[in-house]
Design an enzyme around this catalytic site. Structure first.
Site, PDB file in Angstrom:
ATOM      1  N   LYS A  78       0.862  -1.196   0.000  1.00 45.53           N
ATOM      2  CA  LYS A  78       0.000   0.000   0.000  1.00 45.53           C
ATOM      3  C   LYS A  78       0.890   1.236   0.000  1.00 45.53           C
ATOM      4  O   LYS A  78       1.863   1.292   0.754  1.00 45.53           O
ATOM      5  CB  LYS A  78      -0.914  -0.025   1.226  1.00 45.53           C
ATOM      6  CG  LYS A  78      -1.964   1.093   1.252  1.00 45.53           C
ATOM      7  CD  LYS A  78      -2.908   0.963   2.447  1.00 45.53           C
ATOM      8  CE  LYS A  78      -4.016   2.016   2.414  1.00 45.53           C
ATOM      9  NZ  LYS A  78      -4.928   1.927   3.573  1.00 45.53           N
ATOM     10  N   SER A 158     -10.016   2.161   2.460  1.00 46.20           N
ATOM     11  CA  SER A 158      -9.062   2.857   1.623  1.00 46.20           C
ATOM     12  C   SER A 158      -8.071   1.941   0.905  1.00 46.20           C
ATOM     13  O   SER A 158      -7.478   2.360  -0.087  1.00 46.20           O
ATOM     14  CB  SER A 158      -8.276   3.870   2.452  1.00 46.20           C
ATOM     15  OG  SER A 158      -7.434   3.216   3.378  1.00 46.20           O
ATOM     16  N   SER A 182     -10.544   0.077   6.669  1.00 50.05           N
ATOM     17  CA  SER A 182      -9.845   0.183   5.379  1.00 50.05           C
ATOM     18  C   SER A 182      -9.151  -1.084   4.901  1.00 50.05           C
ATOM     19  O   SER A 182      -8.692  -1.128   3.759  1.00 50.05           O
ATOM     20  CB  SER A 182      -8.812   1.314   5.437  1.00 50.05           C
ATOM     21  OG  SER A 182      -9.432   2.557   5.311  1.00 50.05           O
TER      22      SER A 182
END
Lengths: 491, 95
Positions: A78, A158, A182
Protein backbone atom coordinates in the site's frame (compact mmCIF):
# COMPACT_ATOMS: atom_id res chain seq x y z
CA UNK A 1 -2.56 -24.68 -13.46
CA UNK A 2 -1.36 -21.10 -13.85
CA UNK A 3 1.19 -19.93 -11.30
CA UNK A 4 -1.16 -17.03 -10.55
CA UNK A 5 -3.76 -19.33 -9.03
CA UNK A 6 -1.50 -20.61 -6.25
CA UNK A 7 -2.25 -19.34 -2.77
CA UNK A 8 0.63 -17.85 -0.81
CA UNK A 9 0.96 -21.05 1.22
CA UNK A 10 1.02 -23.17 -1.97
CA UNK A 11 3.50 -20.85 -3.68
CA UNK A 12 5.75 -20.94 -0.63
CA UNK A 13 5.78 -24.75 -0.72
CA UNK A 14 6.47 -24.82 -4.45
CA UNK A 15 9.35 -22.34 -4.04
CA UNK A 16 10.91 -24.36 -1.21
CA UNK A 17 10.49 -27.61 -3.16
CA UNK A 18 12.23 -26.03 -6.15
CA UNK A 19 9.19 -26.62 -8.38
CA UNK A 20 9.16 -22.95 -9.32
CA UNK A 21 11.70 -20.16 -8.92
CA UNK A 22 11.04 -16.76 -7.38
CA UNK A 23 12.07 -15.23 -10.70
CA UNK A 24 9.47 -17.29 -12.60
CA UNK A 25 6.74 -16.46 -10.11
CA UNK A 26 7.64 -12.76 -10.03
CA UNK A 27 7.84 -12.59 -13.83
CA UNK A 28 4.33 -14.06 -14.08
CA UNK A 29 3.02 -11.37 -11.71
CA UNK A 30 4.89 -8.56 -13.48
CA UNK A 31 3.21 -9.66 -16.74
CA UNK A 32 -0.15 -9.67 -14.98
CA UNK A 33 0.44 -6.12 -13.74
CA UNK A 34 1.48 -4.98 -17.22
CA UNK A 35 -1.63 -6.56 -18.71
CA UNK A 36 -4.32 -5.41 -16.26
CA UNK A 37 -3.02 -2.46 -14.28
CA UNK A 38 -3.69 0.06 -17.08
CA UNK A 39 -7.38 -0.84 -16.66
CA UNK A 40 -7.68 -1.51 -12.89
CA UNK A 41 -5.24 1.20 -11.69
CA UNK A 42 -4.43 -0.93 -8.64
CA UNK A 43 -0.82 0.27 -8.54
CA UNK A 44 0.24 3.91 -8.47
CA UNK A 45 3.91 2.98 -8.93
CA UNK A 46 4.76 -0.50 -10.25
CA UNK A 47 8.42 -1.40 -9.55
CA UNK A 48 9.16 -4.34 -11.88
CA UNK A 49 12.98 -3.94 -12.01
CA UNK A 50 13.18 -3.80 -8.24
CA UNK A 51 10.91 -6.84 -8.02
CA UNK A 52 13.12 -8.86 -10.37
CA UNK A 53 16.26 -7.93 -8.41
CA UNK A 54 14.52 -8.99 -5.18
CA UNK A 55 13.40 -12.22 -6.86
CA UNK A 56 16.99 -13.05 -7.84
CA UNK A 57 18.07 -12.49 -4.21
CA UNK A 58 15.19 -14.71 -3.11
CA UNK A 59 16.31 -17.49 -5.45
CA UNK A 60 19.81 -17.29 -3.98
CA UNK A 61 18.35 -17.58 -0.47
CA UNK A 62 16.14 -20.50 -1.46
CA UNK A 63 19.23 -22.30 -2.80
CA UNK A 64 21.39 -21.51 0.22
CA UNK A 65 18.80 -22.69 2.73
CA UNK A 66 18.28 -19.29 4.40
CA UNK A 67 14.79 -18.74 3.02
CA UNK A 68 11.72 -17.96 5.16
CA UNK A 69 8.12 -18.92 4.28
CA UNK A 70 7.73 -15.50 2.57
CA UNK A 71 10.94 -15.60 0.53
CA UNK A 72 10.13 -15.04 -3.14
CA UNK A 73 6.45 -14.18 -2.53
CA UNK A 74 5.37 -11.23 -4.77
CA UNK A 75 3.25 -8.71 -2.88
CA UNK A 76 1.74 -5.25 -3.35
CA UNK A 77 2.70 -2.54 -0.84
CA UNK A 78 0.00 0.00 0.00
CA UNK A 79 1.43 3.38 -0.98
CA UNK A 80 1.07 4.57 2.61
CA UNK A 81 4.15 2.61 3.75
CA UNK A 82 7.36 4.59 3.31
CA UNK A 83 9.78 2.66 1.13
CA UNK A 84 13.39 3.85 1.00
CA UNK A 85 14.26 5.13 -2.47
CA UNK A 86 10.78 4.40 -3.88
CA UNK A 87 8.28 7.26 -4.23
CA UNK A 88 5.58 7.20 -1.55
CA UNK A 89 2.52 9.33 -2.33
CA UNK A 90 -0.30 8.35 0.10
CA UNK A 91 -2.35 8.88 -3.11
CA UNK A 92 -2.00 12.63 -2.56
CA UNK A 93 -0.72 15.32 -4.90
CA UNK A 94 1.05 16.91 -1.97
CA UNK A 95 3.39 13.92 -1.68
CA UNK A 96 3.88 13.39 -5.43
CA UNK A 97 7.60 14.33 -5.32
CA UNK A 98 8.31 12.47 -2.03
CA UNK A 99 11.00 9.75 -2.05
CA UNK A 100 11.48 8.58 1.55
CA UNK A 101 15.06 8.19 2.78
CA UNK A 102 13.87 5.50 5.21
CA UNK A 103 11.79 2.33 5.29
CA UNK A 104 8.68 1.63 7.38
CA UNK A 105 9.14 -1.12 9.97
CA UNK A 106 6.44 -3.36 8.47
CA UNK A 107 7.80 -3.13 4.91
CA UNK A 108 11.34 -3.63 6.25
CA UNK A 109 10.26 -6.82 8.04
CA UNK A 110 8.64 -8.16 4.85
CA UNK A 111 11.75 -7.24 2.86
CA UNK A 112 14.01 -8.94 5.40
CA UNK A 113 11.87 -12.09 5.14
CA UNK A 114 12.54 -12.07 1.40
CA UNK A 115 9.13 -10.97 0.10
CA UNK A 116 9.23 -9.38 -3.35
CA UNK A 117 7.51 -5.98 -3.78
CA UNK A 118 5.76 -5.55 -7.13
CA UNK A 119 4.94 -1.90 -6.52
CA UNK A 120 3.05 0.67 -4.52
CA UNK A 121 -0.69 0.08 -4.40
CA UNK A 122 -3.36 2.73 -4.90
CA UNK A 123 -5.56 3.92 -2.01
CA UNK A 124 -7.87 6.73 -0.99
CA UNK A 125 -5.93 9.96 -0.45
CA UNK A 126 -4.22 9.69 2.96
CA UNK A 127 -6.38 6.57 3.48
CA UNK A 128 -9.49 8.76 3.83
CA UNK A 129 -12.31 7.02 2.03
CA UNK A 130 -14.33 3.85 1.54
CA UNK A 131 -14.25 3.49 -2.24
CA UNK A 132 -10.77 4.49 -3.48
CA UNK A 133 -12.33 7.38 -5.40
CA UNK A 134 -10.45 10.08 -3.48
CA UNK A 135 -7.02 9.04 -4.86
CA UNK A 136 -5.25 11.86 -6.70
CA UNK A 137 -3.96 9.14 -9.06
CA UNK A 138 -7.42 8.06 -10.22
CA UNK A 139 -9.93 5.52 -8.91
CA UNK A 140 -9.32 1.77 -8.78
CA UNK A 141 -11.74 -0.49 -10.64
CA UNK A 142 -13.09 -3.52 -8.79
CA UNK A 143 -12.26 -6.66 -10.84
CA UNK A 144 -15.74 -8.03 -9.97
CA UNK A 145 -18.78 -7.26 -12.11
CA UNK A 146 -22.49 -7.55 -11.40
CA UNK A 147 -23.89 -10.49 -13.35
CA UNK A 148 -24.73 -9.35 -16.87
CA UNK A 149 -23.46 -5.81 -16.34
CA UNK A 150 -20.25 -4.11 -17.33
CA UNK A 151 -20.72 -1.15 -14.93
CA UNK A 152 -17.54 -0.23 -13.09
CA UNK A 153 -17.71 -0.95 -9.37
CA UNK A 154 -15.52 0.41 -6.58
CA UNK A 155 -13.13 -1.96 -4.77
CA UNK A 156 -13.85 -0.35 -1.41
CA UNK A 157 -11.32 1.65 0.51
CA UNK A 158 -9.06 2.86 1.62
CA UNK A 159 -6.88 -0.17 0.74
CA UNK A 160 -8.68 -0.50 -2.62
CA UNK A 161 -5.58 -0.97 -4.78
CA UNK A 162 -4.27 -3.68 -2.46
CA UNK A 163 -7.63 -5.48 -2.55
CA UNK A 164 -8.09 -5.24 -6.32
CA UNK A 165 -4.50 -6.38 -6.94
CA UNK A 166 -4.92 -9.52 -4.82
CA UNK A 167 -8.37 -10.35 -6.21
CA UNK A 168 -7.37 -9.84 -9.87
CA UNK A 169 -4.14 -11.87 -9.50
CA UNK A 170 -1.84 -8.86 -9.86
CA UNK A 171 -0.23 -9.76 -6.52
CA UNK A 172 -0.18 -12.84 -4.34
CA UNK A 173 -0.93 -10.76 -1.26
CA UNK A 174 -0.77 -7.16 -0.09
CA UNK A 175 -0.27 -4.90 2.86
CA UNK A 176 -3.12 -2.70 3.99
CA UNK A 177 -3.83 -0.27 6.76
CA UNK A 178 -7.10 0.03 8.64
CA UNK A 179 -8.28 3.11 10.53
CA UNK A 180 -12.04 2.53 10.46
CA UNK A 181 -12.41 -0.45 8.13
CA UNK A 182 -9.84 0.18 5.38
CA UNK A 183 -8.61 -3.43 5.27
CA UNK A 184 -11.86 -5.25 6.04
CA UNK A 185 -14.36 -3.41 3.80
CA UNK A 186 -12.24 -3.62 0.59
CA UNK A 187 -11.45 -7.26 1.39
CA UNK A 188 -15.21 -7.93 1.57
CA UNK A 189 -15.87 -5.97 -1.67
CA UNK A 190 -13.29 -8.01 -3.63
CA UNK A 191 -13.80 -11.53 -2.24
CA UNK A 192 -10.52 -11.81 -0.32
CA UNK A 193 -9.58 -12.05 3.37
CA UNK A 194 -7.91 -9.36 5.47
CA UNK A 195 -7.23 -8.74 9.13
CA UNK A 196 -6.90 -5.56 11.16
CA UNK A 197 -4.79 -6.77 14.07
CA UNK A 198 -5.02 -5.43 17.63
CA UNK A 199 -3.96 -1.79 17.88
CA UNK A 200 -0.24 -1.88 18.69
CA UNK A 201 0.40 -5.31 17.14
CA UNK A 202 2.14 -3.96 14.00
CA UNK A 203 4.46 -0.97 14.16
CA UNK A 204 3.15 2.30 12.73
CA UNK A 205 6.70 3.59 12.17
CA UNK A 206 7.06 4.83 8.62
CA UNK A 207 3.36 4.58 7.77
CA UNK A 208 2.00 7.95 6.64
CA UNK A 209 -0.16 8.91 9.63
CA UNK A 210 -3.91 9.51 9.32
CA UNK A 211 -5.44 9.01 12.79
CA UNK A 212 -2.70 7.78 15.09
CA UNK A 213 -4.91 6.27 17.80
CA UNK A 214 -6.69 4.11 15.21
CA UNK A 215 -4.22 3.38 12.37
CA UNK A 216 -3.12 -0.23 12.22
CA UNK A 217 -1.33 -2.20 9.49
CA UNK A 218 -2.40 -5.67 8.45
CA UNK A 219 -2.27 -8.21 5.63
CA UNK A 220 -4.73 -8.86 2.80
CA UNK A 221 -4.63 -12.16 0.92
CA UNK A 222 -6.71 -14.86 -0.71
CA UNK A 223 -6.99 -17.19 2.28
CA UNK A 224 -7.05 -17.00 6.06
CA UNK A 225 -3.87 -19.10 6.19
CA UNK A 226 -2.05 -16.68 3.87
CA UNK A 227 -3.01 -13.83 6.22
CA UNK A 228 -1.64 -15.73 9.22
CA UNK A 229 1.67 -16.33 7.43
CA UNK A 230 1.97 -12.61 6.61
CA UNK A 231 0.98 -11.39 10.08
CA UNK A 232 3.64 -13.68 11.59
CA UNK A 233 6.21 -11.45 9.87
CA UNK A 234 4.48 -8.04 10.01
CA UNK A 235 3.71 -8.11 13.75
CA UNK A 236 6.08 -7.41 16.60
CA UNK A 237 7.38 -4.83 19.04
CA UNK A 238 9.17 -1.78 17.66
CA UNK A 239 10.91 0.83 19.79
CA UNK A 240 10.38 3.41 17.05
CA UNK A 241 6.58 3.41 17.61
CA UNK A 242 5.58 4.72 21.03
CA UNK A 243 2.31 2.75 20.96
CA UNK A 244 3.84 -0.50 19.71
CA UNK A 245 2.90 -3.35 22.05
CA UNK A 246 5.67 -5.31 23.70
CA UNK A 247 3.67 -8.52 23.51
CA UNK A 248 4.99 -11.88 22.27
CA UNK A 249 3.93 -12.80 18.73
CA UNK A 250 2.67 -16.39 18.50
CA UNK A 251 2.81 -18.47 15.31
CA UNK A 252 -0.64 -17.53 14.02
CA UNK A 253 -0.74 -20.45 11.57
CA UNK A 254 -0.92 -22.81 14.56
CA UNK A 255 -4.35 -21.38 15.43
CA UNK A 256 -5.90 -22.21 12.04
CA UNK A 257 -6.77 -25.80 12.84
CA UNK A 258 -8.02 -25.23 16.39
CA UNK A 259 -11.62 -25.33 15.29
CA UNK A 260 -14.48 -23.68 17.13
CA UNK A 261 -15.85 -26.59 19.18
CA UNK A 262 -16.88 -25.20 22.54
CA UNK A 263 -16.08 -21.61 21.51
CA UNK A 264 -18.66 -19.03 22.49
CA UNK A 265 -19.57 -16.74 19.57
CA UNK A 266 -21.40 -13.49 20.27
CA UNK A 267 -24.03 -12.09 17.92
CA UNK A 268 -24.55 -8.39 18.71
CA UNK A 269 -28.20 -7.45 18.30
CA UNK A 270 -27.34 -3.79 17.60
CA UNK A 271 -25.71 -4.75 14.28
CA UNK A 272 -29.12 -5.80 12.96
CA UNK A 273 -29.85 -2.28 11.72
CA UNK A 274 -33.19 -1.22 10.28
CA UNK A 275 -33.02 -1.21 6.53
CA UNK A 276 -29.99 -3.48 6.23
CA UNK A 277 -29.94 -5.40 2.98
CA UNK A 278 -31.77 -8.72 3.63
CA UNK A 279 -29.04 -10.58 1.68
CA UNK A 280 -26.47 -9.36 4.19
CA UNK A 281 -28.64 -10.52 7.08
CA UNK A 282 -29.20 -13.91 5.42
CA UNK A 283 -25.45 -14.39 5.00
CA UNK A 284 -24.94 -13.49 8.65
CA UNK A 285 -27.54 -16.10 9.67
CA UNK A 286 -25.74 -18.61 7.45
CA UNK A 287 -22.45 -17.81 9.20
CA UNK A 288 -24.11 -18.37 12.57
CA UNK A 289 -25.43 -21.73 11.37
CA UNK A 290 -21.97 -22.77 10.09
CA UNK A 291 -20.33 -22.02 13.42
CA UNK A 292 -23.07 -23.83 15.32
CA UNK A 293 -22.63 -26.90 13.09
CA UNK A 294 -18.88 -26.76 13.76
CA UNK A 295 -19.59 -27.02 17.48
CA UNK A 296 -19.60 -23.40 18.62
CA UNK A 297 -22.06 -22.06 21.15
CA UNK A 298 -23.88 -19.02 19.75
CA UNK A 299 -24.85 -16.32 22.26
CA UNK A 300 -26.91 -13.17 21.72
CA UNK A 301 -25.03 -10.19 23.08
CA UNK A 302 -25.48 -6.46 23.32
CA UNK A 303 -23.02 -3.74 22.32
CA UNK A 304 -25.32 -0.88 23.30
CA UNK A 305 -23.21 2.03 22.03
CA UNK A 306 -22.71 0.60 18.53
CA UNK A 307 -24.97 3.22 16.92
CA UNK A 308 -22.68 6.02 18.12
CA UNK A 309 -19.52 4.48 16.66
CA UNK A 310 -19.59 6.38 13.37
CA UNK A 311 -20.29 9.72 15.04
CA UNK A 312 -17.37 9.18 17.44
CA UNK A 313 -15.15 8.11 14.55
CA UNK A 314 -16.01 11.17 12.44
CA UNK A 315 -14.89 13.43 15.29
CA UNK A 316 -11.83 11.53 16.53
CA UNK A 317 -10.32 10.57 13.16
CA UNK A 318 -10.56 14.07 11.59
CA UNK A 319 -9.26 15.66 14.81
CA UNK A 320 -6.16 13.47 14.72
CA UNK A 321 -5.85 13.93 10.95
CA UNK A 322 -5.95 17.73 11.23
CA UNK A 323 -3.02 17.51 13.62
CA UNK A 324 -1.07 14.86 11.68
CA UNK A 325 -1.51 16.59 8.33
CA UNK A 326 -0.27 19.94 9.67
CA UNK A 327 3.20 18.76 8.64
CA UNK A 328 2.38 19.17 4.93
CA UNK A 329 3.30 22.82 4.66
CA UNK A 330 5.62 22.91 1.65
CA UNK A 331 8.73 23.46 3.75
CA UNK A 332 10.57 20.21 4.45
CA UNK A 333 9.21 17.77 1.90
CA UNK A 334 6.38 17.34 -0.58
CA UNK A 335 4.99 19.78 -3.11
CA UNK A 336 5.04 23.58 -2.64
CA UNK A 337 3.06 26.40 -4.22
CA UNK A 338 4.74 29.78 -4.08
CA UNK A 339 3.08 32.61 -2.16
CA UNK A 340 3.80 36.25 -1.38
CA UNK A 341 4.64 35.44 2.23
CA UNK A 342 5.01 32.37 4.46
CA UNK A 343 1.33 32.06 5.45
CA UNK A 344 0.23 32.57 1.86
CA UNK A 345 2.70 29.88 0.77
CA UNK A 346 1.24 27.44 3.37
CA UNK A 347 -2.33 28.18 2.34
CA UNK A 348 -1.69 27.86 -1.40
CA UNK A 349 0.40 24.72 -0.94
CA UNK A 350 -2.30 22.98 1.09
CA UNK A 351 -5.16 24.20 -1.14
CA UNK A 352 -3.43 22.81 -4.24
CA UNK A 353 -2.00 19.66 -2.64
CA UNK A 354 -5.03 18.22 -0.81
CA UNK A 355 -8.17 16.84 -2.45
CA UNK A 356 -11.72 17.73 -1.32
CA UNK A 357 -12.23 14.83 1.15
CA UNK A 358 -8.92 15.50 2.89
CA UNK A 359 -9.74 19.22 3.13
CA UNK A 360 -13.16 18.43 4.60
CA UNK A 361 -11.67 16.18 7.24
CA UNK A 362 -8.89 18.61 8.17
CA UNK A 363 -11.48 21.36 8.54
CA UNK A 364 -13.86 19.25 10.67
CA UNK A 365 -10.90 18.23 12.80
CA UNK A 366 -9.71 21.80 13.15
CA UNK A 367 -13.19 22.88 14.20
CA UNK A 368 -13.79 20.16 16.83
CA UNK A 369 -10.40 20.91 18.39
CA UNK A 370 -10.84 24.68 18.32
CA UNK A 371 -11.35 26.85 21.37
CA UNK A 372 -14.91 26.69 22.64
CA UNK A 373 -15.82 23.48 20.79
CA UNK A 374 -13.23 21.02 22.12
CA UNK A 375 -15.33 19.88 25.10
CA UNK A 376 -18.60 19.66 23.18
CA UNK A 377 -17.18 17.60 20.34
CA UNK A 378 -13.76 16.06 20.90
CA UNK A 379 -13.90 15.38 24.64
CA UNK A 380 -17.46 14.11 24.35
CA UNK A 381 -16.42 11.76 21.53
CA UNK A 382 -13.53 10.42 23.60
CA UNK A 383 -15.93 9.64 26.44
CA UNK A 384 -18.34 7.81 24.17
CA UNK A 385 -15.31 5.98 22.75
CA UNK A 386 -14.60 4.78 26.29
CA UNK A 387 -18.16 3.42 26.46
CA UNK A 388 -17.69 1.59 23.15
CA UNK A 389 -14.54 -0.05 24.52
CA UNK A 390 -16.45 -0.98 27.68
CA UNK A 391 -19.19 -2.60 25.56
CA UNK A 392 -16.58 -4.91 24.01
CA UNK A 393 -14.87 -5.63 27.32
CA UNK A 394 -18.19 -6.64 28.85
CA UNK A 395 -19.13 -8.76 25.83
CA UNK A 396 -15.80 -10.58 25.97
CA UNK A 397 -16.54 -11.76 29.51
CA UNK A 398 -19.33 -13.85 27.94
CA UNK A 399 -17.94 -14.78 24.53
CA UNK A 400 -14.63 -15.66 22.82
CA UNK A 401 -15.33 -13.93 19.51
CA UNK A 402 -18.04 -11.88 17.81
CA UNK A 403 -19.54 -12.49 14.35
CA UNK A 404 -21.05 -9.68 12.24
CA UNK A 405 -21.32 -8.73 8.58
CA UNK A 406 -18.30 -6.74 7.32
CA UNK A 407 -20.19 -4.10 5.33
CA UNK A 408 -23.84 -3.11 4.91
CA UNK A 409 -23.78 -3.78 1.13
CA UNK A 410 -21.81 -5.40 -1.67
CA UNK A 411 -19.50 -3.26 -3.83
CA UNK A 412 -21.34 -0.30 -5.33
CA UNK A 413 -20.86 1.55 -8.62
CA UNK A 414 -18.31 4.28 -9.26
CA UNK A 415 -20.22 7.50 -8.74
CA UNK A 416 -22.89 6.01 -6.42
CA UNK A 417 -23.25 7.15 -2.78
CA UNK A 418 -21.74 10.50 -3.68
CA UNK A 419 -24.71 12.68 -2.63
CA UNK A 420 -23.07 13.80 0.59
CA UNK A 421 -20.10 12.72 2.73
CA UNK A 422 -22.28 11.09 5.41
CA UNK A 423 -23.83 8.56 2.98
CA UNK A 424 -20.33 7.38 2.09
CA UNK A 425 -19.33 7.22 5.77
CA UNK A 426 -22.16 4.73 6.48
CA UNK A 427 -20.12 2.04 4.69
CA UNK A 428 -17.98 1.77 7.80
CA UNK A 429 -20.83 1.26 10.26
CA UNK A 430 -19.89 -2.37 11.09
CA UNK A 431 -16.10 -1.94 11.05
CA UNK A 432 -15.61 1.30 12.99
CA UNK A 433 -16.52 0.03 16.50
CA UNK A 434 -13.67 -2.55 16.56
CA UNK A 435 -11.26 0.18 15.41
CA UNK A 436 -12.36 2.52 18.21
CA UNK A 437 -11.93 -0.27 20.78
CA UNK A 438 -8.58 -1.37 19.30
CA UNK A 439 -9.63 -5.04 19.08
CA UNK A 440 -8.59 -7.33 16.20
CA UNK A 441 -11.10 -8.03 13.42
CA UNK A 442 -10.98 -10.01 10.20
CA UNK A 443 -13.14 -10.12 7.08
CA UNK A 444 -13.58 -13.46 5.34
CA UNK A 445 -15.37 -13.96 1.99
CA UNK A 446 -18.48 -15.98 2.75
CA UNK A 447 -20.82 -15.85 -0.24
CA UNK A 448 -22.15 -14.04 -3.29
CA UNK A 449 -24.97 -11.55 -3.55
CA UNK A 450 -27.86 -12.18 -5.97
CA UNK A 451 -25.95 -9.91 -8.36
CA UNK A 452 -22.91 -12.16 -8.20
CA UNK A 453 -20.77 -9.94 -5.96
CA UNK A 454 -18.73 -11.16 -2.99
CA UNK A 455 -19.90 -10.56 0.59
CA UNK A 456 -17.83 -10.82 3.75
CA UNK A 457 -18.35 -11.77 7.36
CA UNK A 458 -16.40 -10.08 10.14
CA UNK A 459 -14.89 -11.92 13.12
CA UNK A 460 -13.92 -9.71 16.09
CA UNK A 461 -11.70 -10.93 18.94
CA UNK A 462 -10.26 -9.82 22.27
CA UNK A 463 -7.20 -7.56 22.43
CA UNK A 464 -4.15 -9.56 21.31
CA UNK A 465 -6.22 -12.69 20.67
CA UNK A 466 -5.79 -12.79 16.88
CA UNK A 467 -5.41 -16.54 17.31
CA UNK A 468 -9.10 -17.01 18.11
CA UNK A 469 -9.97 -14.64 15.25
CA UNK A 470 -7.93 -16.84 12.90
CA UNK A 471 -9.49 -20.04 14.28
CA UNK A 472 -13.05 -18.78 13.81
CA UNK A 473 -12.21 -17.23 10.42
CA UNK A 474 -10.72 -20.52 9.22
CA UNK A 475 -13.89 -22.32 10.28
CA UNK A 476 -16.07 -19.85 8.35
CA UNK A 477 -13.77 -20.09 5.33
CA UNK A 478 -13.96 -23.88 5.37
CA UNK A 479 -17.75 -23.97 5.71
CA UNK A 480 -18.29 -21.28 3.05
CA UNK A 481 -16.01 -22.96 0.51
CA UNK A 482 -15.88 -19.63 -1.31
CA UNK A 483 -14.17 -20.22 -4.66
CA UNK A 484 -15.81 -17.71 -6.99
CA UNK A 485 -13.42 -15.60 -9.05
CA UNK A 486 -13.74 -12.06 -10.39
CA UNK A 487 -14.43 -11.51 -14.07
CA UNK A 488 -11.33 -9.38 -14.58
CA UNK A 489 -8.26 -11.34 -13.57
CA UNK A 490 -4.89 -12.30 -14.94
CA UNK A 491 -4.77 -15.93 -16.06
CA UNK B 1 -25.12 24.22 15.93
CA UNK B 2 -24.68 25.33 12.33
CA UNK B 3 -21.63 26.92 10.75
CA UNK B 4 -22.00 30.22 8.92
CA UNK B 5 -19.79 31.33 6.04
CA UNK B 6 -17.57 33.45 8.28
CA UNK B 7 -16.88 30.46 10.55
CA UNK B 8 -16.00 28.29 7.54
CA UNK B 9 -13.49 30.97 6.48
CA UNK B 10 -12.09 31.13 10.01
CA UNK B 11 -11.62 27.32 10.16
CA UNK B 12 -9.92 27.36 6.76
CA UNK B 13 -7.59 30.06 8.02
CA UNK B 14 -6.80 28.04 11.18
CA UNK B 15 -6.19 24.96 9.01
CA UNK B 16 -3.98 27.00 6.65
CA UNK B 17 -6.04 26.02 3.61
CA UNK B 18 -6.86 28.75 1.09
CA UNK B 19 -10.52 28.62 0.05
CA UNK B 20 -12.07 30.86 -2.54
CA UNK B 21 -15.56 32.28 -2.24
CA UNK B 22 -17.08 29.67 -4.54
CA UNK B 23 -15.84 26.87 -2.26
CA UNK B 24 -17.17 28.35 0.96
CA UNK B 25 -20.80 27.54 0.23
CA UNK B 26 -20.09 23.88 -0.66
CA UNK B 27 -17.87 23.42 2.36
CA UNK B 28 -20.45 25.04 4.58
CA UNK B 29 -23.18 22.58 3.59
CA UNK B 30 -20.84 19.55 3.72
CA UNK B 31 -19.39 20.45 7.10
CA UNK B 32 -22.86 21.14 8.46
CA UNK B 33 -24.05 17.72 7.25
CA UNK B 34 -21.21 16.05 9.16
CA UNK B 35 -21.76 18.15 12.28
CA UNK B 36 -25.48 17.43 12.05
CA UNK B 37 -24.76 13.72 11.99
CA UNK B 38 -22.43 13.75 15.01
CA UNK B 39 -24.96 15.82 17.00
CA UNK B 40 -26.53 12.51 18.15
CA UNK B 41 -23.71 12.10 20.68
CA UNK B 42 -25.49 14.75 22.79
CA UNK B 43 -28.00 12.11 23.91
CA UNK B 44 -25.34 9.80 25.43
CA UNK B 45 -24.90 10.03 29.18
CA UNK B 46 -21.15 10.18 29.85
CA UNK B 47 -21.25 11.29 33.46
CA UNK B 48 -18.20 10.03 35.34
CA UNK B 49 -16.64 8.48 32.22
CA UNK B 50 -12.90 9.00 31.69
CA UNK B 51 -12.20 10.00 28.09
CA UNK B 52 -10.38 7.37 26.03
CA UNK B 53 -7.63 8.97 23.99
CA UNK B 54 -5.95 5.97 22.47
CA UNK B 55 -6.38 2.46 21.21
CA UNK B 56 -3.41 1.07 23.13
CA UNK B 57 -4.22 -0.98 26.19
CA UNK B 58 -1.10 0.19 28.00
CA UNK B 59 0.63 3.25 29.37
CA UNK B 60 3.15 5.02 27.18
CA UNK B 61 6.76 3.88 27.68
CA UNK B 62 9.62 6.04 28.82
CA UNK B 63 12.96 5.99 27.07
CA UNK B 64 16.27 7.62 27.90
CA UNK B 65 16.57 11.09 26.36
CA UNK B 66 19.61 10.24 24.26
CA UNK B 67 20.68 10.80 20.69
CA UNK B 68 20.19 7.61 18.68
CA UNK B 69 20.67 8.85 15.15
CA UNK B 70 22.02 11.82 13.24
CA UNK B 71 24.55 13.15 10.78
CA UNK B 72 22.13 12.68 7.89
CA UNK B 73 21.43 16.30 6.88
CA UNK B 74 21.77 15.51 3.19
CA UNK B 75 19.14 12.74 3.39
CA UNK B 76 16.77 14.99 5.33
CA UNK B 77 17.18 17.88 2.89
CA UNK B 78 16.91 15.70 -0.20
CA UNK B 79 13.11 16.17 -0.29
CA UNK B 80 13.08 19.88 0.51
CA UNK B 81 11.21 22.04 -2.05
CA UNK B 82 13.83 24.78 -1.49
CA UNK B 83 17.09 24.93 0.46
CA UNK B 84 19.99 27.23 1.16
CA UNK B 85 23.05 25.31 2.23
CA UNK B 86 21.98 23.00 5.05
CA UNK B 87 18.77 24.95 5.76
CA UNK B 88 15.17 24.67 4.56
CA UNK B 89 14.38 27.88 2.68
CA UNK B 90 11.01 29.71 2.91
CA UNK B 91 9.66 33.08 1.71
CA UNK B 92 11.00 36.02 3.71
CA UNK B 93 9.19 36.25 7.08
CA UNK B 94 10.70 39.44 8.54
CA UNK B 95 11.01 42.58 6.43
Amino acid sequence: MSLLNLTLAQASKALHAGEVSATELTTAYIKAVEELNPRLNAFITPTPELALAQARDADARLKSGTATPLTGIPIAMKDLFCTAGVRTTAASKILSPFVPPYESTVSAKLKAAGAVTLGKANLDEFAMGSSNITSAYGPVENPWKRTGSDAKLVPGGSSGGSAAAVAARLALAATGTDTGGSIRQPAAFTGIAGIKPTYGRCSRYGIVAFASSLDQAGPMARTVEDNAMLLNVMAGFDEKDSTSANVAVPDFTQALTRGVAGKRIGIPREYRLDGTNPEILALWDQGIAWLREAGAEVIDISLPHTKYGLAVYYIVAPAEASSNLARYDGVRFGAREDGHDLIDMYERTRAAGFGPEVKRRIMIGTYVLSHGYYDAYYLKAQKVRALILRDFQQAFTQVDAILTPTAPSAAFGLGEKMDDPVTMYLNDVFTVPASLAGVPAMSVPAGLSSEGLPLGLQIIGRHFDEETVFAVSAAIEKAAGFNALPELRAK
Amino acid sequence: MSLDAATVRRIARLARIRVDDAEVETLQSELNAILGYVEQLAEVNVEGITPLSGGAQMALRHRPDQLSDGGIAEQILANAPDRVGNFFAVPKVVE
